[in-house]
Design a protein around this motif. Structure first.
Motif, short mmCIF file in Angstrom:
data_model
loop_
_atom_site.label_atom_id
_atom_site.label_comp_id
_atom_site.label_asym_id
_atom_site.label_seq_id
_atom_site.Cartn_x
_atom_site.Cartn_y
_atom_site.Cartn_z
N ASP A 397 44.04 33.35 62.90
CA ASP A 397 43.24 32.24 62.37
C ASP A 397 41.99 32.11 63.23
OD1 ASP A 397 42.12 29.87 61.52
OD2 ASP A 397 43.92 28.65 61.80
N THR A 398 40.88 32.64 62.72
CA THR A 398 39.66 32.77 63.51
C THR A 398 38.74 31.58 63.33
OG1 THR A 398 38.53 33.91 61.69
CG2 THR A 398 39.74 35.29 63.25
N GLN A 401 31.51 30.18 63.56
CA GLN A 401 30.46 29.59 62.73
C GLN A 401 29.32 30.58 62.51
OE1 GLN A 401 29.58 26.46 65.78
NE2 GLN A 401 30.26 25.05 64.19
N THR A 402 28.49 30.29 61.51
CA THR A 402 27.29 31.10 61.29
C THR A 402 26.53 31.24 62.62
OG1 THR A 402 27.14 30.19 59.07
CG2 THR A 402 25.16 31.26 59.94
N ASP A 487 32.13 20.35 65.34
CA ASP A 487 33.55 20.25 64.96
C ASP A 487 34.33 19.34 65.91
OD1 ASP A 487 33.99 21.83 62.64
OD2 ASP A 487 33.68 23.64 63.83
N ARG A 502 34.72 18.99 60.57
CA ARG A 502 33.39 18.57 61.02
C ARG A 502 33.36 17.08 61.38
NH1 ARG A 502 29.82 22.95 61.58
NH2 ARG A 502 28.26 21.30 61.67
N ARG A 513 29.76 25.80 53.55
CA ARG A 513 29.14 24.64 54.23
C ARG A 513 28.09 24.01 53.34
NH1 ARG A 513 27.66 26.36 60.26
NH2 ARG A 513 26.12 24.69 60.10
C1 WTA Z 1 34.82 25.60 59.81
C2 WTA Z 1 32.23 30.41 58.84
C3 WTA Z 1 39.05 25.53 61.13
C4 WTA Z 1 34.33 24.76 60.98
C5 WTA Z 1 32.70 31.54 59.76
C6 WTA Z 1 33.01 25.42 61.33
C7 WTA Z 1 37.03 26.50 60.60
C8 WTA Z 1 32.50 25.83 59.98
C9 WTA Z 1 37.56 27.77 60.85
C10 WTA Z 1 31.56 27.01 60.06
C11 WTA Z 1 38.94 27.87 61.25
C12 WTA Z 1 35.49 27.97 60.28
N1 WTA Z 1 39.63 26.71 61.37
N2 WTA Z 1 37.77 25.39 60.75
N3 WTA Z 1 39.54 29.03 61.47
N4 WTA Z 1 36.58 28.67 60.64
N5 WTA Z 1 35.74 26.67 60.23
O1 WTA Z 1 29.05 28.54 59.36
O2 WTA Z 1 34.13 23.44 60.55
O3 WTA Z 1 30.20 28.98 57.15
O4 WTA Z 1 32.11 24.56 62.00
O5 WTA Z 1 31.04 29.91 59.31
O6 WTA Z 1 33.66 26.17 59.22
O7 WTA Z 1 31.24 27.48 58.77
P1 WTA Z 1 30.30 28.74 58.58
#
Ligand code: WTA
Length: 633
Positions: A397-398, A401-402, A487, A502, A513
């Motif tokens: 479970d990774t 974020q972007t 987060d 968030r 997002r």
């Molecule tokens: C959420 C996606 C919980 C988080 C790679 C983050 C997660 C936002 C997880 C980024 C996870 C992403 N568990 N929450 N494994 N992975 N998030 O930029 O809120 O599209 O700040 O990147 O997704 O979303 P983004």
């Protein structure tokens, strides 16, 4: 680059904190550089200024392609599964992908592309999308990929912000039974964009298009001009480690989406390292990431990360529910997928179809599973574990974020002991920290707070395109000397991290997002709307749904129609992914005396938690809350 036991992880982690530069230098030595760095790291989070591998020269595509040719030229790089299961699949080996990237890089040059140009890519999930991305990187042009579900207006905003001079697109794309007229959407966008000189159009769907003389050219015609053997080569432009590799727009809590900038050297090291280590990728394994290249997951873990490691990736054009909800499982079976990396929303959606769709499918090839995009709730975690992994596959479970470029907090497959619902522990090189509202560190275990990172990592964003101040204020000003993720997070008694979602005004709808401000702006464009407030609410499949409170004073009997109109406006202005699930008309919004909308109250109402709304006495008009409560959907 892979740690092999939990003890080793702990040792390596400690080293990565005590001697971060030495740690990353050792990792970076696993990659191919034209010239090595003078200095590993130079940084401050105040400006912010972050420079990794300063003075080094490289081209990321040599690491993704050329480097594998001698030994693994015949290894499949991309196995492409089309939208329609009856259409033939395609396999591109590393040699073939190399040749096609070089060829298309020559097409770009013939069409005037140069190092440093910004090129917008708006394409379906076909191998040519990966080819276009890599061809830009080959010649040092900066790609800005826009997800194929965004509207003409969203594309225009992004093209104007980055001043792109070239657009690469296709006639149309297939998504399940839908056909999306990509080129026609681009034409609508370009009415507003003076900077674009050339549009290169791939044939995919045979959707009718209009080609504008002097501006629009067909991909296939341009390829014919470079079909000689000589054109299968294109020298890789020498890039500085800190030269921009790409821009990817993402939503924040205010204003228009911002262009997150990643650079060549650090991003390459980070995506390659995290892919290799977290998934413990072994040569010959078949890896399938179900994301779209239009999002960061596709950039880092379909395009760049796996290719730097010589991996074999499945790339899927369609959607998990077409022709039926067994599609992903058919693909796993067909290509004997070993590593499946997907999103909680997909898992929950497929779960909802019941056990029939997984019955009789052969999952025996699977050895590792992964998840990304939003919290993976325990019910979905167990379903994924039992029904798909048969209790034999670690779930990686990774969390990332972007802006982080790659995995930050994540298990390492078969190394980190797992806990359902937890992203577990930081990868080596990542230093998370929880803070309270005032930015004070919350130390120890069994605590919750806002998640920050206190030390740079090579894959982090460097700026937001054209507006460095926005980068500073969004990520580095909330808490001095820390990168703030946006987060909320829990660190349990064992020091394990669980991301709770968030804490700002960013929604996460099906792992996408979406800024509430963006949706409000789109709703407010509708002629009957005076103002609106958008919040998220728990949604069984999407994770969060979009709930809009809308002030529309002159509604009569046409409220259903107006709702539809408003939904249509949002789809047109942003894209269907941002369309509200619920619209409630209200006579006013709960505001403080200074005019600030009390979102906390609206969020509670949207969640159906109206018993305890907290103190409403500071509101300008407390009566409005009663009305909103009574009319809640
Ligand atoms: C959420 C996606 C919980 C988080 C790679 C983050 C997660 C936002 C997880 C980024 C996870 C992403 N568990 N929450 N494994 N992975 N998030 O930029 O809120 O599209 O700040 O990147 O997704 O979303 P983004």
């Amino acid at each position: 680059m892979q740690v092999k036991s939990f003890e080793e992880y702990q040792q390596v982690y400690r080293k990565s904190v005590e001697q971060p530069e030495q740690f990353w230098e050792d990792i970076a030595n696993n990659f191919l550089w034209k010239k090595k760095w003078d200095k590993v790291l130079d940084w401050n989070f105040k400006e912010p200024r972050i420079e990794w591998f300063k003075g080094a020269k490289l081209n990321i595509t040599e690491n993704c392609l050329d480097r594998h040719l001698e030994k693994n030229g015949d290894t499949p790089a991309i196995i492409w599964e089309p939208n329609d299961p009856h259409e033939d699949h395609r396999i591109l080996t590393y040699q073939q992908l190399h040749d096609k990237v070089c060829q298309f890089a020559n097409v770009l040059k013939n069409n005037g592309a140069k190092k440093g140009d910004r090129i917008c890519i708006y394409m379906p999930m076909v191998p040519e999308l990966a080819i276009a991305v890599l061809a830009c990187a080959r010649i040092g042009a900066i790609h800005s990929v826009v997800f194929g579900g965004f509207s003409a207006q969203s594309i225009a905003d992004r093209i104007k912000d980055a001043e792109c001079n070239i657009v690469i697109t296709a006639d149309g794309s297939f998504r399940g039974t839908k056909e999306v007229p990509l080129k026609s959407i681009i034409d609508d966008a370009l009415v507003q964009c003076q900077s674009v000189q050339k549009v290169i159009v791939l044939t995919r769907s045979h959707t009718p298009v209009s080609m504008i003389k002097g501006r629009d050219v067909w991909w296939e015609d341009e390829i014919k001009k470079v079909e000689t053997q000589r054109n299968m080569e294109c020298p890789a432009e020498e890039m500085d480690a800190e030269d921009m590799l790409f821009i990817l727009y993402t939503s924040g809590s205010t204003g228009k989406p911002k262009g997150v900038v990643h650079t060549c050297g650090g991003y390459m090291v980070y995506t390659g390292y995290t892919f290799s280590n977290a998934f413990q990728y072994q040569p010959g394994e078949v890896y399938f990431c179900t994301a779209d290249i239009g999002w960061i997951t596709g950039h880092s873990y379909i395009a760049y990360g796996p290719l730097t490691q010589g991996a074999t990736s499945v790339m899927f054009e369609g959607i998990p529910t077409w022709p039926n909800a067994g599609r992903l499982w058919d693909i796993v079976e067909k290509y004997k997928v070993n590593i499946l990396y997907t999103a909680p929303t997909a898992i929950r959606s497929l779960m909802s179809f019941g056990d029939d769709v997984v019955k009789g499918k052969d999952f025996s090839s699977l050895t590792k599973l992964g998840s990304v995009g939003e919290p993976l709730n325990e019910e979905a975690w167990h379903w994924f574990d039992e029904k798909i992994g048969k209790g034999n596959c670690p779930i990686v479970d990774t969390w990332w974020q972007t802006e982080t470029g790659g995995f930050m907090i994540s298990p390492i497959a078969n190394v980190t002991p797992l806990k359902p619902g937890y992203a577990t522990l930081p990868l080596p090189g990542v230093q998370p920290l929880l803070v309270d509202e005032n930015g004070k560190e919350i130390a120890g275990n069994g605590v919750s707070g806002n998640l920050c990172i206190k030390f740079p990592w090579p894959g982090m964003l460097r700026t937001t395109y054209g507006d460095h101040e926005r980068c500073r204020t969004t990520y580095f000003a909330t808490y001095p000397n820390l990168y703030f993720t946006g987060d909320g997070c829990l660190r349990d008694e064992d020091g394990y991290y669980r991301i709770t979602g968030r804490v700002d005004d960013v929604l996460n709808v099906s792992g996408h997002r979406i800024g509430t401000a963006e949706v409000e702006n789109a709703i407010n464009m509708h002629s009957s709307v005076v103002e609106s407030a958008v919040v998220g609410y728990p949604h069984d499949i999407k994770g969060q749904g979009v709930y809009a409170f809308v002030v529309c004073p002159n509604l009569h009997d046409d409220s259903e129609l107006t709702k539809k109109d408003i939904m249509m406006s949002v789809s047109r202005i942003i894209g269907a992914i941002a369309r509200p699930d619920k619209i409630q008309f209200v006579s006013g919004l709960p505001k403080t005396r200074s005019g600030k909308i009390m979102r906390r109250i609206l969020r509670k109402i949207a969640e159906g938690d109206t018993a305890n709304l907290g103190d409403t006495s500071t509101l300008l008009d407390p009566a409005v809350v009663e009305e909103i409560k009574a009319g809640a959907l």
